[in-house]
Design an enzyme around this catalytic site. Structure first.
Site, mmCIF file in Angstrom:
data_model
loop_
_atom_site.group_PDB
_atom_site.id
_atom_site.type_symbol
_atom_site.label_atom_id
_atom_site.label_comp_id
_atom_site.label_asym_id
_atom_site.label_seq_id
_atom_site.Cartn_x
_atom_site.Cartn_y
_atom_site.Cartn_z
ATOM 1 N N GLU A 242 2.964 9.116 -7.380
ATOM 2 C CA GLU A 242 3.547 8.942 -8.549
ATOM 3 C C GLU A 242 4.939 9.621 -8.265
ATOM 4 O O GLU A 242 5.050 10.910 -7.849
ATOM 5 C CB GLU A 242 3.167 9.246 -9.742
ATOM 6 C CG GLU A 242 3.691 8.866 -11.137
ATOM 7 C CD GLU A 242 4.047 7.593 -11.236
ATOM 8 O OE1 GLU A 242 5.010 7.170 -10.733
ATOM 9 O OE2 GLU A 242 3.076 6.839 -11.811
ATOM 10 N N ASP A 317 2.549 2.775 -12.912
ATOM 11 C CA ASP A 317 3.319 2.258 -14.032
ATOM 12 C C ASP A 317 3.031 0.598 -14.375
ATOM 13 O O ASP A 317 3.938 0.131 -14.993
ATOM 14 C CB ASP A 317 4.412 2.782 -14.115
ATOM 15 C CG ASP A 317 5.339 2.313 -12.969
ATOM 16 O OD1 ASP A 317 4.834 1.577 -12.096
ATOM 17 O OD2 ASP A 317 6.836 2.599 -13.011
#
Length: 366
Positions: A242, A317
């Protein structure tokens, strides 16, 4: 914080002794369990990942909304591709669910939209389909299918992607807990989009897509996204953590591009105490597994904040622009040993991945 039931479920997956004798009919999750790091997720389009597994691999749905589970031919066996051919015929057939073979039942469903991307995508993702001939391969001489992610929607839209997730997965690593992930993927099908991933991501107990927290993910990545200057065009196997894809503690600059091969095995392992490892090899060649990196995590990722969800074909996401082809993969509770990794790799090679005659030329055009 994981509940007592969480840890009890993990304990039930562990073997009574890690010194169980080797069985010729073992599958990857049998090997992981024998090594003391049981599977908490096991997804495959092609075969059973346990010797005793006799259930469904995935569910297909036709354009007129009929559905069918595609099972293995026998316990520990290969996908019943003939039943899929008979059911789908010439209709569009889309994968709506990829079943988890582990006792955790962490099945993957088509991902929802991503309201925090720009522009926002409020529509549900689309599943992979089998109208693309690239999905056909053979395994041990038997025809099977793969999940082919095109990197955009079927209508060409870059905002309606293909992806799967389980945002409420059970038994997966949370926070800085150790885990290991492997995937078998096409070594020729990739792009520079974000992100063709399989692994741990943001969960559904908080805002799934925002904020983007360093360490909220730990997933296998394959592609050529975010290349630094002077290191070639890719592809690379990396860890999507991430806010960054890493092939080492610093950048991809330390890792040369990987050779293009038909079937690539990729492993990402994260241990507690600021340590992670990346391995890869040719899924058709014995003893080809090599360690690409083993050491400290990148700065800012010293203590992980893994969400425990599972994603496939997308970023944490739900960034939907990564392209790739997925055959099989699993996630474990715990950090696997090098010996276990080598045994799993040997099992992958012995399964007999090969190109279908109808698509061999197509794959080589990527």
């Amino acid at each position: 914080m994981p509940s007592l039931l969480h840890w009890l479920a993990i304990a039930l997956l562990l073997p009574a002794s890690s010194a169980l004798p080797h069985r010729a009919d073992e599958r990857p999750c049998d090997i992981f369990a024998r090594g003391g790091t049981p599977c908490v997720a096991a997804h495959s389009m092609t075969r059973a990942l346990y010797a005793a597994y006799a259930g469904p691999l995935y569910k297909v749905v036709t354009s007129d909304n009929r559905s069918k589970d595609i099972l293995v031919l026998s316990a520990g066996g290969l996908a019943d591709s003939a039943s899929q051919d008979a059911f789908c015929g010439k209709q569009l057939c889309v994968v709506h669910r990829i079943y988890d073979q582990s006792p955790m039942q962490n099945h993957l469903s088509i991902e929802a939209g991503a309201s925090d991307l720009t522009p926002p995508r409020n529509a549900q993702d689309r599943g992979v389909n089998f109208t693309d001939s690239r999905s056909r391969i053979v395994l041990g001489g038997h025809p099977v299918f793969a999940a082919v992610f095109t990197g955009n929607g079927l209508d060409g839209s870059q905002y309606i992607g293909q992806g799967y997730s389980n945002r409420t997965a059970r038994g997966t690593a949370i926070g800085d807990q150790p885990q290991s992930i492997y995937a078998v993927i096409s070594g020729r099908h990739y792009n520079s989009g974000c992100c063709f991933d399989y692994g741990n991501a943001e969960n559904g107990t908080r805002t799934v897509h925002s904020p983007f927290v360093d360490g909220a993910m730990e997933a296998v990545y394959f592609g050529s996204a975010y290349p630094p200057n002077g290191t070639g065009d890719g592809p690379w196997v990396g860890a999507d953590l991430e806010n960054g894809i890493y092939e080492s503690s610093t950048s991809r600059a330390e890792q040369p591009p990987l050779p293009l091969i038909d079937f690539r095995a990729a492993i990402v392992k994260g241990n507690s105490g600021n340590h992670f490892s990346i391995k890869s090899g040719d899924a058709q060649k014995p003893s080809s597994l090599v360690t690409l990196y083993d050491g400290q995590r990148p700065q800012g990722y010293e203590v992980m904040k893994k969400g425990g969800a599972i994603v496939l074909g997308i970023g944490g996401d739900n960034s939907p622009w990564g392209a790739g082809t997925f055959y099989e993969g699993a996630m474990t509770a715990g950090y696997t040993s090098d010996e276990t990794d080598a045994e799993v790799m040997a099992n992958i090679v012995s399964a007999g991945y090969g190109q279908h005659a109808l698509v061999e030329a197509v794959y080589r055009e990527f």
